[in-house]
Design a protein around this motif. Structure first.
Motif, PDB file in Angstrom:
ATOM      1  N   GLY A   1      -0.737  -6.408  -2.316  1.00 46.76           N
ATOM      2  CA  GLY A   1      -1.526  -5.197  -2.510  1.00 46.76           C
ATOM      3  C   GLY A   1      -0.703  -3.937  -2.287  1.00 46.76           C
ATOM      4  O   GLY A   1       0.466  -3.995  -1.902  1.00 46.76           O
ATOM      5  N   TYR A   2      -1.327  -2.803  -2.538  1.00 43.80           N
ATOM      6  CA  TYR A   2      -0.651  -1.515  -2.363  1.00 43.80           C
ATOM      7  C   TYR A   2      -0.950  -0.937  -0.979  1.00 43.80           C
ATOM      8  O   TYR A   2      -2.093  -0.993  -0.515  1.00 43.80           O
ATOM      9  CB  TYR A   2      -1.148  -0.502  -3.393  1.00 43.80           C
ATOM     10  N   PRO A   3       0.049  -0.344  -0.346  1.00 47.30           N
ATOM     11  CA  PRO A   3      -0.232   0.413   0.874  1.00 47.30           C
ATOM     12  C   PRO A   3      -0.875   1.751   0.511  1.00 47.30           C
ATOM     13  O   PRO A   3      -0.753   2.233  -0.616  1.00 47.30           O
ATOM     14  CB  PRO A   3       1.168   0.620   1.472  1.00 47.30           C
ATOM     15  N   ASP A   4      -1.570   2.362   1.466  1.00 48.07           N
ATOM     16  CA  ASP A   4      -2.082   3.713   1.266  1.00 48.07           C
ATOM     17  C   ASP A   4      -0.922   4.701   1.257  1.00 48.07           C
ATOM     18  O   ASP A   4       0.136   4.446   1.838  1.00 48.07           O
ATOM     19  CB  ASP A   4      -3.057   4.082   2.389  1.00 48.07           C
ATOM     20  N   GLY A   5      -1.093   5.825   0.572  1.00 48.50           N
ATOM     21  CA  GLY A   5      -0.098   6.894   0.638  1.00 48.50           C
ATOM     22  C   GLY A   5       0.855   6.956  -0.531  1.00 48.50           C
ATOM     23  O   GLY A   5       1.880   7.646  -0.451  1.00 48.50           O
ATOM     24  N   ILE A   6       0.543   6.254  -1.629  1.00 49.12           N
ATOM     25  CA  ILE A   6       1.388   6.324  -2.817  1.00 49.12           C
ATOM     26  C   ILE A   6       0.513   6.478  -4.062  1.00 49.12           C
ATOM     27  O   ILE A   6      -0.677   6.167  -4.044  1.00 49.12           O
ATOM     28  CB  ILE A   6       2.284   5.081  -2.990  1.00 49.12           C
TER      29      ILE A   6
ATOM     30  N   ARG B   1       7.332   1.468 -14.292  1.00 51.37           N
ATOM     31  CA  ARG B   1       6.233   1.817 -13.384  1.00 51.37           C
ATOM     32  C   ARG B   1       6.809   2.697 -12.290  1.00 51.37           C
ATOM     33  O   ARG B   1       7.803   2.337 -11.645  1.00 51.37           O
ATOM     34  CB  ARG B   1       5.584   0.557 -12.810  1.00 51.37           C
ATOM     35  N   ILE B   2       6.172   3.850 -12.089  1.00 54.75           N
ATOM     36  CA  ILE B   2       6.669   4.855 -11.154  1.00 54.75           C
ATOM     37  C   ILE B   2       5.769   4.884  -9.924  1.00 54.75           C
ATOM     38  O   ILE B   2       4.549   5.070 -10.037  1.00 54.75           O
ATOM     39  CB  ILE B   2       6.705   6.246 -11.818  1.00 54.75           C
ATOM     40  N   TYR B   3       6.370   4.725  -8.767  1.00 57.47           N
ATOM     41  CA  TYR B   3       5.673   4.769  -7.483  1.00 57.47           C
ATOM     42  C   TYR B   3       6.140   6.035  -6.756  1.00 57.47           C
ATOM     43  O   TYR B   3       7.343   6.204  -6.511  1.00 57.47           O
ATOM     44  CB  TYR B   3       6.005   3.550  -6.629  1.00 57.47           C
ATOM     45  N   ARG B   4       5.192   6.899  -6.399  1.00 52.19           N
ATOM     46  CA  ARG B   4       5.552   8.164  -5.755  1.00 52.19           C
ATOM     47  C   ARG B   4       4.860   8.272  -4.407  1.00 52.19           C
ATOM     48  O   ARG B   4       3.668   7.955  -4.277  1.00 52.19           O
ATOM     49  CB  ARG B   4       5.134   9.347  -6.633  1.00 52.19           C
ATOM     50  N   PRO B   5       5.595   8.758  -3.387  1.00 55.13           N
ATOM     51  CA  PRO B   5       4.939   9.013  -2.094  1.00 55.13           C
ATOM     52  C   PRO B   5       4.031  10.235  -2.208  1.00 55.13           C
ATOM     53  O   PRO B   5       4.399  11.236  -2.831  1.00 55.13           O
ATOM     54  CB  PRO B   5       6.123   9.263  -1.147  1.00 55.13           C
ATOM     55  N   GLU B   6       2.851  10.146  -1.634  1.00 53.16           N
ATOM     56  CA  GLU B   6       1.909  11.261  -1.696  1.00 53.16           C
ATOM     57  C   GLU B   6       2.236  12.313  -0.643  1.00 53.16           C
ATOM     58  O   GLU B   6       2.625  11.999   0.479  1.00 53.16           O
ATOM     59  CB  GLU B   6       0.481  10.755  -1.470  1.00 53.16           C
ATOM     60  N   GLY B   7       2.090  13.581  -1.033  1.00 54.34           N
ATOM     61  CA  GLY B   7       2.145  14.679  -0.074  1.00 54.34           C
ATOM     62  C   GLY B   7       3.509  15.004   0.478  1.00 54.34           C
ATOM     63  O   GLY B   7       3.609  15.699   1.496  1.00 54.34           O
ATOM     64  N   THR B   8       4.561  14.511  -0.151  1.00 54.14           N
ATOM     65  CA  THR B   8       5.901  14.803   0.353  1.00 54.14           C
ATOM     66  C   THR B   8       6.891  14.782  -0.793  1.00 54.14           C
ATOM     67  O   THR B   8       6.705  14.044  -1.771  1.00 54.14           O
ATOM     68  CB  THR B   8       6.324  13.775   1.425  1.00 54.14           C
ATOM     69  N   LYS B   9       7.937  15.594  -0.678  1.00 53.20           N
ATOM     70  CA  LYS B   9       8.991  15.581  -1.691  1.00 53.20           C
ATOM     71  C   LYS B   9       9.847  14.337  -1.485  1.00 53.20           C
ATOM     72  O   LYS B   9      10.330  14.085  -0.385  1.00 53.20           O
ATOM     73  CB  LYS B   9       9.868  16.831  -1.586  1.00 53.20           C
TER      74      LYS B   9
ATOM     75  N   ASP C   1       4.257  -5.140  -5.675  1.00 55.99           N
ATOM     76  CA  ASP C   1       3.976  -4.800  -4.281  1.00 55.99           C
ATOM     77  C   ASP C   1       5.255  -4.484  -3.509  1.00 55.99           C
ATOM     78  O   ASP C   1       5.260  -3.626  -2.618  1.00 55.99           O
ATOM     79  CB  ASP C   1       3.183  -5.910  -3.592  1.00 55.99           C
ATOM     80  N   VAL C   2       6.360  -5.144  -3.861  1.00 55.37           N
ATOM     81  CA  VAL C   2       7.642  -4.844  -3.220  1.00 55.37           C
ATOM     82  C   VAL C   2       8.017  -3.391  -3.471  1.00 55.37           C
ATOM     83  O   VAL C   2       8.408  -2.649  -2.557  1.00 55.37           O
ATOM     84  CB  VAL C   2       8.752  -5.786  -3.738  1.00 55.37           C
ATOM     85  N   CYS C   3       7.908  -2.958  -4.726  1.00 57.92           N
ATOM     86  CA  CYS C   3       8.263  -1.582  -5.076  1.00 57.92           C
ATOM     87  C   CYS C   3       7.329  -0.582  -4.407  1.00 57.92           C
ATOM     88  O   CYS C   3       7.764   0.489  -3.949  1.00 57.92           O
ATOM     89  CB  CYS C   3       8.241  -1.409  -6.589  1.00 57.92           C
ATOM     90  N   ALA C   4       6.048  -0.920  -4.323  1.00 58.96           N
ATOM     91  CA  ALA C   4       5.086  -0.032  -3.665  1.00 58.96           C
ATOM     92  C   ALA C   4       5.436   0.163  -2.195  1.00 58.96           C
ATOM     93  O   ALA C   4       5.430   1.295  -1.678  1.00 58.96           O
ATOM     94  CB  ALA C   4       3.676  -0.601  -3.812  1.00 58.96           C
ATOM     95  N   GLU C   5       5.762  -0.925  -1.511  1.00 55.63           N
ATOM     96  CA  GLU C   5       6.113  -0.831  -0.096  1.00 55.63           C
ATOM     97  C   GLU C   5       7.440  -0.112   0.104  1.00 55.63           C
ATOM     98  O   GLU C   5       7.611   0.659   1.056  1.00 55.63           O
ATOM     99  CB  GLU C   5       6.166  -2.227   0.525  1.00 55.63           C
ATOM    100  N   LEU C   6       8.379  -0.352  -0.803  1.00 51.68           N
ATOM    101  CA  LEU C   6       9.671   0.329  -0.714  1.00 51.68           C
ATOM    102  C   LEU C   6       9.478   1.839  -0.860  1.00 51.68           C
ATOM    103  O   LEU C   6      10.110   2.629  -0.147  1.00 51.68           O
ATOM    104  CB  LEU C   6      10.601  -0.203  -1.806  1.00 51.68           C
ATOM    105  N   CYS C   7       8.584   2.245  -1.744  1.00 48.69           N
ATOM    106  CA  CYS C   7       8.271   3.659  -1.922  1.00 48.69           C
ATOM    107  C   CYS C   7       7.725   4.262  -0.628  1.00 48.69           C
ATOM    108  O   CYS C   7       8.235   5.282  -0.139  1.00 48.69           O
ATOM    109  CB  CYS C   7       7.270   3.815  -3.059  1.00 48.69           C
ATOM    110  N   LEU C   8       6.710   3.640  -0.078  1.00 46.23           N
ATOM    111  CA  LEU C   8       6.082   4.197   1.123  1.00 46.23           C
ATOM    112  C   LEU C   8       7.055   4.255   2.293  1.00 46.23           C
ATOM    113  O   LEU C   8       7.147   5.267   2.992  1.00 46.23           O
ATOM    114  CB  LEU C   8       4.860   3.366   1.500  1.00 46.23           C
ATOM    115  N   ARG C   9       7.800   3.195   2.492  1.00 44.79           N
ATOM    116  CA  ARG C   9       8.637   3.099   3.691  1.00 44.79           C
ATOM    117  C   ARG C   9       9.934   3.895   3.604  1.00 44.79           C
ATOM    118  O   ARG C   9      10.500   4.259   4.629  1.00 44.79           O
ATOM    119  CB  ARG C   9       8.927   1.627   4.010  1.00 44.79           C
ATOM    120  N   THR C  10      10.400   4.187   2.400  1.00 44.98           N
ATOM    121  CA  THR C  10      11.628   4.987   2.263  1.00 44.98           C
ATOM    122  C   THR C  10      11.355   6.457   2.007  1.00 44.98           C
ATOM    123  O   THR C  10      12.239   7.293   2.192  1.00 44.98           O
ATOM    124  CB  THR C  10      12.493   4.478   1.101  1.00 44.98           C
ATOM    125  N   GLY C  11      10.146   6.781   1.547  1.00 41.84           N
ATOM    126  CA  GLY C  11       9.877   8.159   1.152  1.00 41.84           C
ATOM    127  C   GLY C  11      10.547   8.530  -0.151  1.00 41.84           C
ATOM    128  O   GLY C  11      10.739   9.714  -0.455  1.00 41.84           O
TER     129      GLY C  11
END
Length: 313
Positions: A49-54, A71-79, A102-112
């Protein structure tokens, strides 16, 4: 014979058994379409699944005659710190935007970082260098239009593509600032090292590797083609800072060591982590196996450091 009962812990064995319940060890003997069906079903079962915040967007690059889905995964609310261009594994035969979603989604959230997953063309319908060409299309788009430093990343076949892009993009004004290669196949010497010690490893064997290689090229492997085998390059200078993360119980593990050594010998920056007791494909075990969880954290830390222009090794 390697004694995997002592190398591999109970959590990892449970992951192997769960994988094999969806993806039998003899899957390479099946037809390509059946292989894809089995792989896709397995990936759906492991999807966390997807984490919150992307936010997530699916689109495509290229021309009217040939489009490359991304597929583009972007962190919300931050550059975002950087853009991570991610190439999925699957032996160039299976996989796509869903397999590592899901790997890419988590990588997005955790790396910013913004993470862009690339759905390159697969074999046997599109033999080499089609996948490489799609990878370069994605790189030029990222480097020339997105205004962010580019970090290359990928696992298995995707690690091969990421490294091939790193070699091909030297000298480009937007050349990658780093690369993170996860159990990549880079064209190493199959007569020594892990290719011998772990020829019959669970999850990926030398027989599997030979099958995927044969399908990828539609015949004999082209010699000296760094787009296919980055370790066959004769010049390892000018490559971006590189972190390699491999699994101990994997025929491909020695490729990480060899690639690190080649970059260091050319005066570059490279670090290699061989994850003890882990097997090929362990990214899917990052929520159930302690060793895989720790390794994914290492991957996140490496990606974040490279995105920031840091080298903590």
């Amino acid at each position: 014979m390697t004694d995997y009962t002592s190398l591999i812990d109970a959590e990892t064995w449970a992951f192997i058994e769960r994988t094999n319940s969806f993806y039998p060890p003899d899957t390479v003997d099946y037809g390509i379409e059946r292989q894809r069906e089995i792989y896709d079903r397995m990936c759906r079962e492991f999807h966390a699944g997807y984490p919150d915040g992307i936010t997530v967007e699916t689109t495509a690059l290229g021309t009217d005659t040939h489009r490359v889905p991304i597929r583009i995964y972007r962190p919300e609310g931050t550059k975002p710190l950087a853009l991570v261009l991610y190439f999925h594994g699957g032996g160039f035969v299976v996989g796509g935007l869903e397999s590592h979603d899901d790997v890419c989604a988590e990588l997005c959230l955790r790396t910013g970082c913004t993470v862009v997953s690339v759905d390159y063309r697969l074999v046997p319908e599109h033999i080499h260098p089609a996948a490489f060409e799609d990878a370069m299309t994605a790189f030029y788009w990222a480097a020339d239009t997105q205004g962010l430093p580019v970090v290359l990343a990928g696992d298995s076949a995707g690690g091969n593509l990421a490294a091939a892009v790193a070699h091909a993009s030297r000298g480009h004004p937007g050349a990658p600032v780093g690369q993170v290669l996860i159990y990549p196949g880079l064209g190493g010497d199959q007569t020594k090292g892990s290719y011998v010690t772990h020829a019959d490893a669970p999850m990926l064997s030398l027989r599997d590797i030979d099958f995927y290689r044969g399908v990828r090229f539609g015949g004999a492997e082209p010699m000296g083609d760094t787009r296919a085998a980055p370790l066959h390059d004769t010049d390892f200078s000018g490559l971006p800072p590189t972190v390699l993360v491999t699994a101990e119980c994997d025929p491909l593990s020695s490729d990480g060591e060899a690639y690190r050594d080649a970059i260091l010998a050319a005066g570059g920056k490279a670090e290699w982590f061989e994850e003890k007791g882990l097997v090929h494909g362990y990214l899917r075990a990052r929520h159930t196996v302690g060793r895989a969880r720790d390794s994914f954290s290492r991957i996140v830390e490496a990606t974040t450091a490279l995105a920031r222009g840091e080298w903590p090794y």
